[in-house]
Motif scaffolding. Structure first.
Motif, mmCIF file in Angstrom:
data_model
loop_
_atom_site.group_PDB
_atom_site.id
_atom_site.type_symbol
_atom_site.label_atom_id
_atom_site.label_comp_id
_atom_site.label_asym_id
_atom_site.label_seq_id
_atom_site.Cartn_x
_atom_site.Cartn_y
_atom_site.Cartn_z
ATOM 1 N N PHE A 114 0.764 -1.169 -0.026
ATOM 2 C CA PHE A 114 0.065 0.012 0.065
ATOM 3 C C PHE A 114 1.008 1.317 0.117
ATOM 4 N N CYS A 115 1.756 1.126 1.029
ATOM 5 C CA CYS A 115 2.882 2.166 1.031
ATOM 6 C C CYS A 115 3.611 2.561 -0.423
ATOM 7 N N GLU A 116 4.255 1.458 -0.868
ATOM 8 C CA GLU A 116 4.924 1.390 -2.010
ATOM 9 C C GLU A 116 4.344 2.146 -3.112
ATOM 10 N N GLU A 117 3.154 1.509 -3.346
ATOM 11 C CA GLU A 117 2.386 2.042 -4.698
ATOM 12 C C GLU A 117 1.968 3.574 -4.462
ATOM 13 N N LEU A 118 1.597 3.776 -3.418
ATOM 14 C CA LEU A 118 1.086 5.245 -3.105
ATOM 15 C C LEU A 118 2.243 6.249 -3.112
ATOM 16 N N LEU A 119 3.503 5.819 -2.409
ATOM 17 C CA LEU A 119 4.692 6.755 -2.580
ATOM 18 C C LEU A 119 4.938 6.838 -3.997
ATOM 19 N N GLU A 120 4.834 6.143 -4.946
ATOM 20 C CA GLU A 120 5.145 6.232 -6.401
ATOM 21 C C GLU A 120 4.118 7.253 -7.117
ATOM 22 N N LYS A 121 2.877 6.854 -6.697
ATOM 23 C CA LYS A 121 1.751 7.664 -7.245
ATOM 24 C C LYS A 121 1.575 9.207 -6.798
ATOM 25 N N TYR A 122 2.066 9.439 -5.746
ATOM 26 C CA TYR A 122 1.879 10.713 -5.407
ATOM 27 C C TYR A 122 3.251 11.536 -4.971
ATOM 28 N N ARG A 123 4.388 10.807 -5.516
ATOM 29 C CA ARG A 123 5.617 11.256 -5.458
ATOM 30 C C ARG A 123 5.953 12.632 -5.864
ATOM 31 N N ASN A 124 5.406 13.235 -6.874
ATOM 32 C CA ASN A 124 5.685 14.331 -7.094
ATOM 33 C C ASN A 124 4.353 15.390 -7.215
ATOM 34 N N ASP A 125 3.508 14.976 -6.201
ATOM 35 C CA ASP A 125 2.325 15.730 -5.899
ATOM 36 C C ASP A 125 2.387 16.272 -4.423
ATOM 37 N N SER A 126 2.802 17.629 -4.438
ATOM 38 C CA SER A 126 3.187 18.269 -3.319
ATOM 39 C C SER A 126 1.900 18.506 -2.502
ATOM 40 N N ARG A 127 0.623 18.266 -2.742
ATOM 41 C CA ARG A 127 -0.607 18.321 -1.866
ATOM 42 C C ARG A 127 -0.254 17.331 -1.140
ATOM 43 N N ILE A 128 0.237 16.205 -1.157
ATOM 44 C CA ILE A 128 0.135 14.902 -0.357
ATOM 45 C C ILE A 128 1.412 14.964 0.285
ATOM 46 N N THR A 129 1.276 15.008 1.787
ATOM 47 C CA THR A 129 2.464 14.849 2.690
ATOM 48 C C THR A 129 2.840 13.626 3.329
ATOM 49 N N SER A 130 1.870 12.632 3.458
ATOM 50 C CA SER A 130 2.207 11.452 3.867
ATOM 51 C C SER A 130 1.378 10.418 3.641
ATOM 52 N N ILE A 131 1.654 9.061 3.872
ATOM 53 C CA ILE A 131 0.628 7.885 3.785
ATOM 54 C C ILE A 131 0.599 7.265 5.044
ATOM 55 N N ALA A 132 -0.522 7.219 5.501
ATOM 56 C CA ALA A 132 -0.793 6.416 6.791
ATOM 57 C C ALA A 132 -1.168 5.150 6.750
ATOM 58 N N GLY A 133 -0.660 4.289 7.925
ATOM 59 C CA GLY A 133 -1.244 3.087 7.955
ATOM 60 C C GLY A 133 -2.234 2.787 8.900
ATOM 61 N N GLN A 134 -2.360 3.663 9.689
ATOM 62 C CA GLN A 134 -3.508 3.678 10.694
ATOM 63 C C GLN A 134 -4.970 4.336 10.513
ATOM 64 N N ASN A 135 -5.825 3.481 10.636
ATOM 65 C CA ASN A 135 -7.425 4.012 10.378
ATOM 66 C C ASN A 135 -7.989 4.094 11.773
ATOM 67 N N ALA A 136 -8.262 5.068 12.327
ATOM 68 C CA ALA A 136 -8.859 5.165 13.659
ATOM 69 C C ALA A 136 -10.536 5.530 13.692
ATOM 70 N N GLN A 137 -10.921 5.049 12.446
ATOM 71 C CA GLN A 137 -12.543 5.374 12.299
ATOM 72 C C GLN A 137 -13.533 4.466 13.167
ATOM 73 N N LEU A 138 -12.720 3.320 13.726
ATOM 74 C CA LEU A 138 -13.259 2.430 14.731
ATOM 75 C C LEU A 138 -14.662 1.569 14.053
ATOM 76 N N GLY A 139 -14.130 1.189 12.558
ATOM 77 C CA GLY A 139 -14.961 0.472 11.725
ATOM 78 C C GLY A 139 -15.968 0.968 10.851
ATOM 79 N N GLN A 140 -15.872 2.338 11.141
ATOM 80 C CA GLN A 140 -16.842 3.154 10.172
ATOM 81 C C GLN A 140 -15.994 3.401 8.701
ATOM 82 N N LYS A 141 -16.750 3.034 7.396
ATOM 83 C CA LYS A 141 -16.114 3.004 6.022
ATOM 84 C C LYS A 141 -16.505 4.717 5.682
#
Length: 313
Positions: A114-141
């Motif tokens: 997940f991280c590797e693919e999105l690091l490549e996809k947004y590599r040159n997009d300065s709008r994106i600052t990080s890719i997280a692994g944590q989702n704290a929505q407690l099951g809400q999609k």
């Protein structure tokens, strides 16, 4: 993942061999070609801590695959704020991008792809600052896509680029100007949230070497108008709550800690828009950044300052 991970992994460790080995075994599964290891040194006034640090570092010697291991070990205790920030400064001096794990954050195996693919996809997009692994929505999609965008930069398993990290400032020197300009109002659009973060940033501005580094990262992302990728499922489990915790050491039910992980499905479904998910962010402000955590932060900082006065006397 059948092939070796191309993206460098950064592993931040300290004194907890029992959690470090669990994260290490997950890293071993994907066999990265390059592994950066950042370690803090023991506090010699703490009995047994030197031995715990040594046992933790010994785990890194168990790398048994084709891997360049690059170590940055401090022999003195720098504390969480200085050690993590200086360690990441060092990593980003050497590579353009990396996946980052601390010693109590156990990722699902799909987290790495997940991280590797999105690091490549947004590599040159300065709008994106990080890719997280944590989702704290407690099951809400929050989306029908594989991920959504947030103003909050979750750091329990994450990835980023040198272009984003270069804006990091441990001392948040811009804070006074930002506060006078009421910039947080336009970012948060919530008076309670503004009060919360003003209190946090006031404390950090006065004591930047205090207890944390990640609030400063949030500040850096906000000052660049950045958005962070959040997976639609939780990909990282934090197992750091306990007696050995550095920043979490309290007997309370914290619902966003120790959440189970699940797989993200591939191929990823990318959202066709890059817009902050406001309902998700409001939930995070209430759940993760509520009054309880602010009180704990202040208590920890007060104790550290008291300890420093004792040491200086």
């Amino acid at each position: 993942m059948a092939k070796q991970l191309e993206t460098p992994i950064t592993f931040i460790i300290f004194k907890r061999p029992h959690t470090t080995v669990k994260v290490f075994e997950r890293i071993r599964q994907i066999q990265p070609k390059k592994l950066f290891v950042v370690a803090d040194g023991p506090r010699h006034e703490r009995e047994g801590e030197a031995e715990k640090c040594a046992a933790t570092r010994a785990i890194i010697e168990k790398v048994d695959w084709d891997c360049e291991v690059i170590k940055n070990y401090s022999e003195i205790n720098l504390g969480c704020a200085r050690r993590v920030s200086s360690g990441l400064d060092w990593v980003f001096e050497n590579v353009e991008e990396t996946i980052i794990l601390e010693d109590d954050c156990i990722p699902h195996i799909t987290f790495f792809q997940f991280c590797e693919e999105l690091l490549e996809k947004y590599r040159n997009d300065s709008r994106i600052t990080s890719i997280a692994g944590q989702n704290a929505q407690l099951g809400q999609k929050r989306t029908d896509y594989s991920y959504y965008f947030s103003s909050y930069s979750h750091c329990w398993g994450w990835a980023s680029w040198r272009r984003a990290w270069k804006n990091y400032d441990l001392h948040i020197k811009l804070w006074q100007e930002v506060k006078k300009s009421n910039i947080l109002d336009s970012i948060l659009n919530d008076s309670k949230a503004v009060s919360y973060w003003e209190s946090i940033f006031d404390s950090i501005y006065e004591n930047p070497m205090g207890i944390t580094w990640d609030y400063q990262w949030t500040f850096a992302c906000w000052m660049q108008g950045g958005l962070n990728v959040i997976p639609n499922v939780n990909l990282v489990q934090n197992v750091g709550l306990g007696a050995d915790a550095t920043n979490f050491n309290f007997n309370q039910d914290v619902s966003f800690i120790n959440l189970p992980t699940e797989a993200v499905e591939f191929p990823l479904k990318h959202p066709p828009f890059i817009v902050r998910n406001l309902p998700a962010d409001r939930f995070i402000q209430k759940t993760v950044y509520g009054a309880t955590r602010l009180d704990i932060f202040k208590q920890k900082l007060k104790k550290i300052l008291q300890d420093k006065k004792i040491i200086n006397c």
